[in-house]
Design an enzyme around this catalytic site. Structure first.
Site, PDB file in Angstrom:
ATOM      1  N   HIS A 158       6.484   1.613   1.341  1.00 53.76           N
ATOM      2  CA  HIS A 158       6.089   2.092   0.011  1.00 53.76           C
ATOM      3  C   HIS A 158       7.152   1.671  -1.016  1.00 53.76           C
ATOM      4  O   HIS A 158       7.751   2.526  -1.680  1.00 53.76           O
ATOM      5  CB  HIS A 158       5.969   3.627   0.001  1.00 53.76           C
ATOM      6  CG  HIS A 158       4.957   4.185   0.936  1.00 53.76           C
ATOM      7  ND1 HIS A 158       4.835   5.534   1.168  1.00 53.76           N
ATOM      8  CD2 HIS A 158       4.011   3.597   1.693  1.00 53.76           C
ATOM      9  CE1 HIS A 158       3.858   5.751   2.037  1.00 53.76           C
ATOM     10  NE2 HIS A 158       3.351   4.594   2.380  1.00 53.76           N
ATOM     11  N   SER A 177       0.546   7.634  12.294  1.00 54.14           N
ATOM     12  CA  SER A 177      -0.856   7.936  11.952  1.00 54.14           C
ATOM     13  C   SER A 177      -1.581   6.691  11.453  1.00 54.14           C
ATOM     14  O   SER A 177      -2.806   6.669  11.385  1.00 54.14           O
ATOM     15  CB  SER A 177      -0.906   9.027  10.882  1.00 54.14           C
ATOM     16  OG  SER A 177      -0.229   8.586   9.718  1.00 54.14           O
ATOM     17  N   GLU A 178      -0.827   5.641  11.091  1.00 53.51           N
ATOM     18  CA  GLU A 178      -1.450   4.392  10.611  1.00 53.51           C
ATOM     19  C   GLU A 178      -1.711   3.409  11.751  1.00 53.51           C
ATOM     20  O   GLU A 178      -1.938   2.218  11.501  1.00 53.51           O
ATOM     21  CB  GLU A 178      -0.559   3.722   9.551  1.00 53.51           C
ATOM     22  CG  GLU A 178      -0.369   4.505   8.276  1.00 53.51           C
ATOM     23  CD  GLU A 178      -1.589   4.505   7.369  1.00 53.51           C
ATOM     24  OE1 GLU A 178      -2.691   4.151   7.840  1.00 53.51           O
ATOM     25  OE2 GLU A 178      -1.439   4.880   6.200  1.00 53.51           O
TER      26      GLU A 178
HETATM   27 ZN   LIG Z   1       1.944   4.540   3.938  1.00 50.71          ZN
END
Ligand SMILES: [Zn+2]
Length: 224
Positions: free
Chosen positions: A97, A75-76
């Site tokens: 992350h 989705s990024e």
């Molecule tokens: Zn992320």
């Protein structure tokens, strides 16, 4: 389905390393490589990267539209498209992350103080990409504001993003960013870190090939 080749294998290998280093958990994170003709090989969305295989990777065109693959791209993907279109020196992108870098991203402050020589030469300054919803075009536009000068970024309230000529270089930058973030965290438990003097900070930026960051990094006078 995407062919199993050197690049899909490389991407799967770095996914596993990112997961094993605990820089991502669950379905977090995404990686990509620039392919010939500015196509993009990217990890699929919704996958645990610790268990991913080369054939799970997705090939997109330079606008992020899927060309090959059994899954949907991350989705990024908009971030990846923005980086490859605007930084012709970059061939690999690593978004994770990591706990300490993500903790620092919550504060929304850049890492722009000259404290640790190795960090100044390796990354110089790490700016903050202003918060926007993960996966949104707005986030990609916020990245564009600071994309030109830097190779590592803190995504506000989100995580890390590092770039490289190769995936090894991008991965190394994630490791260095996370290690430095951890050191800052522990240093803060003891006392405020002291700044490296301006002259030495400028010398370190020159050594690291980052002379363009001299006006950006914050250094002390006689503080060492
Ligand atoms: Zn992320």
């Amino acid at each position: 389905m995407n062919n199993i080749n050197g690049q899909t294998q490389e991407l799967a290998e770095f996914c596993r390393r990112l997961y094993n280093r605990k820089y991502i958990a669950g379905t977090e994170g995404n990686l990509s490589l620039r392919l010939p003709d500015d196509k993009i090989l990217i990890t699929p969305g919704g996958f645990n990267k610790g268990f991913i295989n080369p054939e799970d990777m997705v090939t997109c065109n330079s606008d992020g539209e899927k060309l090959e693959g059994i899954h949907q791209p991350s989705s990024e993907v908009k971030i990846h498209v923005t980086v490859y279109k605007n930084r012709k020196d970059v061939n690999a992108l690593c978004h994770a992350h990591p706990v300490f870098a993500t903790a620092i991203s919550l504060a929304g402050k850049p890492l722009n103080e000259a404290i640790l020589p190795e960090f100044v030469t390796a990354l110089g300054v790490v700016p903050v990409v202003r918060y926007a919803t993960p996966g949104s075009q707005e986030l990609a536009l916020n990245l564009l504001e600071v994309l030109e000068k830097y190779d590592a970024f803190l995504l506000e309230k989100h995580g890390s993003l590092t770039l490289g000529r190769t995936m090894m270089e991008a991965f190394n930058r994630t490791e260095i960013l996370e290690r430095y973030s951890k050191l800052l965290f522990y240093t803060g438990q003891v006392e405020s870190p002291k700044l490296i003097p301006r002259e030495e900070a400028d010398r370190l930026l020159d050594i690291g090939g980052r002379s363009n960051l001299k006006g950006v990094i914050i250094a002390g006078e006689n503080n060492l």
